[in-house]
Motif scaffolding. Structure first.
Motif, PDB file in Angstrom:
ATOM      1  N   LYS A  52      72.564  16.103  72.720  1.00  0.00           N
ATOM      2  CA  LYS A  52      72.380  17.517  74.022  1.00  0.00           C
ATOM      3  C   LYS A  52      71.263  17.947  72.582  1.00  0.00           C
ATOM      4  O   LYS A  52      70.449  18.559  73.034  1.00  0.00           O
ATOM      5  N   PHE A  53      71.521  17.474  71.687  1.00  0.00           N
ATOM      6  CA  PHE A  53      70.714  17.817  70.709  1.00  0.00           C
ATOM      7  C   PHE A  53      69.739  16.792  69.386  1.00  0.00           C
ATOM      8  O   PHE A  53      70.229  16.078  68.889  1.00  0.00           O
ATOM      9  N   GLY A  54      69.167  18.187  68.847  1.00  0.00           N
ATOM     10  CA  GLY A  54      68.468  16.604  67.651  1.00  0.00           C
ATOM     11  C   GLY A  54      68.987  17.010  66.257  1.00  0.00           C
ATOM     12  O   GLY A  54      69.254  18.022  65.979  1.00  0.00           O
ATOM     13  N   GLU A  55      68.550  15.933  65.497  1.00  0.00           N
ATOM     14  CA  GLU A  55      68.683  15.767  64.484  1.00  0.00           C
ATOM     15  C   GLU A  55      70.477  15.673  63.613  1.00  0.00           C
ATOM     16  O   GLU A  55      70.596  17.039  62.931  1.00  0.00           O
ATOM     17  N   VAL A  56      71.429  16.099  64.446  1.00  0.00           N
ATOM     18  CA  VAL A  56      72.728  16.219  63.984  1.00  0.00           C
ATOM     19  C   VAL A  56      72.583  15.129  63.144  1.00  0.00           C
ATOM     20  O   VAL A  56      73.201  14.012  62.729  1.00  0.00           O
ATOM     21  N   ALA A  57      73.616  15.760  62.445  1.00  0.00           N
ATOM     22  CA  ALA A  57      74.094  15.423  60.713  1.00  0.00           C
ATOM     23  C   ALA A  57      75.528  15.748  60.374  1.00  0.00           C
ATOM     24  O   ALA A  57      75.327  17.120  60.129  1.00  0.00           O
ATOM     25  N   PRO A  58      76.889  15.045  61.128  1.00  0.00           N
ATOM     26  CA  PRO A  58      77.732  15.685  60.003  1.00  0.00           C
ATOM     27  C   PRO A  58      77.604  15.107  58.724  1.00  0.00           C
ATOM     28  O   PRO A  58      77.521  14.257  58.126  1.00  0.00           O
ATOM     29  N   ARG A  59      78.660  16.702  58.394  1.00  0.00           N
ATOM     30  CA  ARG A  59      79.037  16.321  56.956  1.00  0.00           C
ATOM     31  C   ARG A  59      80.169  17.133  56.231  1.00  0.00           C
ATOM     32  O   ARG A  59      80.437  17.569  57.274  1.00  0.00           O
ATOM     33  N   ARG A  60      81.047  16.344  55.485  1.00  0.00           N
ATOM     34  CA  ARG A  60      82.189  16.977  55.098  1.00  0.00           C
ATOM     35  C   ARG A  60      82.130  17.932  53.778  1.00  0.00           C
ATOM     36  O   ARG A  60      81.892  16.745  52.782  1.00  0.00           O
ATOM     37  N   PRO A  61      81.885  18.938  52.958  1.00  0.00           N
ATOM     38  CA  PRO A  61      81.870  19.385  51.993  1.00  0.00           C
ATOM     39  C   PRO A  61      83.093  19.230  51.135  1.00  0.00           C
ATOM     40  O   PRO A  61      83.735  19.674  51.413  1.00  0.00           O
ATOM     41  N   PHE A  62      82.513  19.094  49.781  1.00  0.00           N
ATOM     42  CA  PHE A  62      84.003  18.916  48.911  1.00  0.00           C
ATOM     43  C   PHE A  62      84.706  20.623  49.071  1.00  0.00           C
ATOM     44  O   PHE A  62      86.264  20.012  48.867  1.00  0.00           O
ATOM     45  N   PHE A  63      84.146  21.618  48.780  1.00  0.00           N
ATOM     46  CA  PHE A  63      84.678  22.299  49.004  1.00  0.00           C
ATOM     47  C   PHE A  63      84.330  23.304  50.524  1.00  0.00           C
ATOM     48  O   PHE A  63      83.165  23.163  50.675  1.00  0.00           O
ATOM     49  N   GLY A  64      84.831  23.623  51.248  1.00  0.00           N
ATOM     50  CA  GLY A  64      84.398  24.642  53.116  1.00  0.00           C
ATOM     51  C   GLY A  64      84.900  23.823  53.326  1.00  0.00           C
ATOM     52  O   GLY A  64      84.863  22.538  53.949  1.00  0.00           O
ATOM     53  N   PRO A  65      84.626  23.887  54.879  1.00  0.00           N
ATOM     54  CA  PRO A  65      84.835  23.797  56.258  1.00  0.00           C
ATOM     55  C   PRO A  65      84.227  21.673  56.229  1.00  0.00           C
ATOM     56  O   PRO A  65      82.902  22.284  55.957  1.00  0.00           O
ATOM     57  N   PRO A  66      84.297  21.122  56.910  1.00  0.00           N
ATOM     58  CA  PRO A  66      83.412  20.723  57.928  1.00  0.00           C
ATOM     59  C   PRO A  66      82.370  20.962  58.789  1.00  0.00           C
ATOM     60  O   PRO A  66      82.583  22.313  59.212  1.00  0.00           O
ATOM     61  N   GLN A  67      80.989  20.424  58.539  1.00  0.00           N
ATOM     62  CA  GLN A  67      80.124  20.958  59.366  1.00  0.00           C
ATOM     63  C   GLN A  67      79.511  20.066  60.294  1.00  0.00           C
ATOM     64  O   GLN A  67      78.811  19.209  59.854  1.00  0.00           O
ATOM     65  N   VAL A  68      78.421  20.603  60.895  1.00  0.00           N
ATOM     66  CA  VAL A  68      77.444  19.640  61.555  1.00  0.00           C
ATOM     67  C   VAL A  68      75.989  20.171  61.313  1.00  0.00           C
ATOM     68  O   VAL A  68      76.066  21.563  62.262  1.00  0.00           O
ATOM     69  N   SER A  69      75.054  20.155  61.136  1.00  0.00           N
ATOM     70  CA  SER A  69      73.986  20.346  61.045  1.00  0.00           C
ATOM     71  C   SER A  69      73.549  19.985  62.095  1.00  0.00           C
ATOM     72  O   SER A  69      73.325  18.430  62.357  1.00  0.00           O
ATOM     73  N   PHE A  70      72.323  20.556  62.484  1.00  0.00           N
ATOM     74  CA  PHE A  70      71.226  20.714  64.296  1.00  0.00           C
ATOM     75  C   PHE A  70      70.322  21.027  64.541  1.00  0.00           C
ATOM     76  O   PHE A  70      69.990  21.917  63.778  1.00  0.00           O
TER      77      PHE A  70
END
Length: 244
Positions: A52-70
């Motif tokens: 559904k979305f573009g430029e989806v990039a999951p990442r898991r920072p060393f500190f903080g919760p998992p993220q998905v930029s899109f």
């Protein structure tokens, strides 16, 4: 008897050592298991979001919760998985709203909003029984007038109500808070009762669409034109010009 008593300190020491080893090991194992489940959840969500979305990039920072930029329709967005039952989203929007607006489900918090925000009743039982709307004091007066006008069919309030009804009825969402702030875009904080949003990204797409619609109304408050008037003008023009 003396020999047996001599073994007691040894047994006590061994028991303490076992506790010192097994308890941290159990905690570590649970942490590793939770991390694996979180990574799997993040991967599955990202895979579905690419539909559904573009430029989806999951990442898991060393500190903080998992993220998905899109990106959603060209706008940058960030999704955070705070825990298996908590999801936060922020989307860039332009232009910004003139003053803050807060929309939350009833029961989100036992504490009043406070500050300079004022509660706005919409006059619609379907909305007011489950949703609380707040805005900056001067902006709240304007929005309240629009809601009252809409009750008489004089504005395009029906679209506004439709968006709120869709948002309050999202599948798997237990409670929510949506924030519209100047120069900060739109923020959504969701408490989940099921994992629907991790599997049904059409619900996530609907959420972002209706938040964008609401933001557009708040940001362009001075252009909030009556739908009924527009339709009547269009009908008149069509009658004058059958080819139109």
């Amino acid at each position: 008897m003396i020999v047996a008593l001599g073994f007691l300190p040894v047994l006590f020491t061994i028991s303490v050592l076992l506790l010192l080893v097994t308890i941290p090991a159990g905690i570590l194992w649970r942490a590793i298991k939770a991390s694996r489940e979180s990574d799997d959840r993040l991967r599955r969500l990202a895979d579905r979001m690419r539909e559904k979305f573009g430029e989806v990039a999951p990442r898991r920072p060393f500190f903080g919760p998992p993220q998905v930029s899109f990106k959603v329709d060209g706008r940058k967005a960030l999704l955070e998985i705070a825990d298996p039952r908590r999801m936060r989203i922020r989307v860039e929007e332009s232009p910004g709203v003139p003053l803050p607006v807060l929309i939350r489900s009833r029961g989100w918090s036992m504490w009043p909003v406070g500050g300079s925000l004022q509660r706005i009743p919409t006059g619609d039982a379907l909305i007011d029984e489950g949703v609380e709307i707040y805005a900056g004091s001067t902006f709240a007066g304007f929005l309240a007038d629009r809601f009252l006008d809409g009750g008489e069919g004089e504005t395009s309030r029906s679209d506004f109500a439709d968006s709120l009804i869709v948002l309050k009825g999202l599948s798997g969402v237990k409670s929510f808070e949506f924030r519209f702030a100047p120069d900060e875009g739109v923020g959504a904080d969701l408490r989940l009762k099921t994992e629907d949003l991790f599997y049904r990204v059409d619900e996530l797409e609907s959420l972002l669409h209706h938040l964008h619609e609401l933001h557009g109304r708040f940001a362009n408050y001075d252009q909030w034109e009556p739908t009924q008037a527009k339709n009547s003008k269009q009908d008149k023009s069509e009658k004058k010009d059958p080819k139109a």
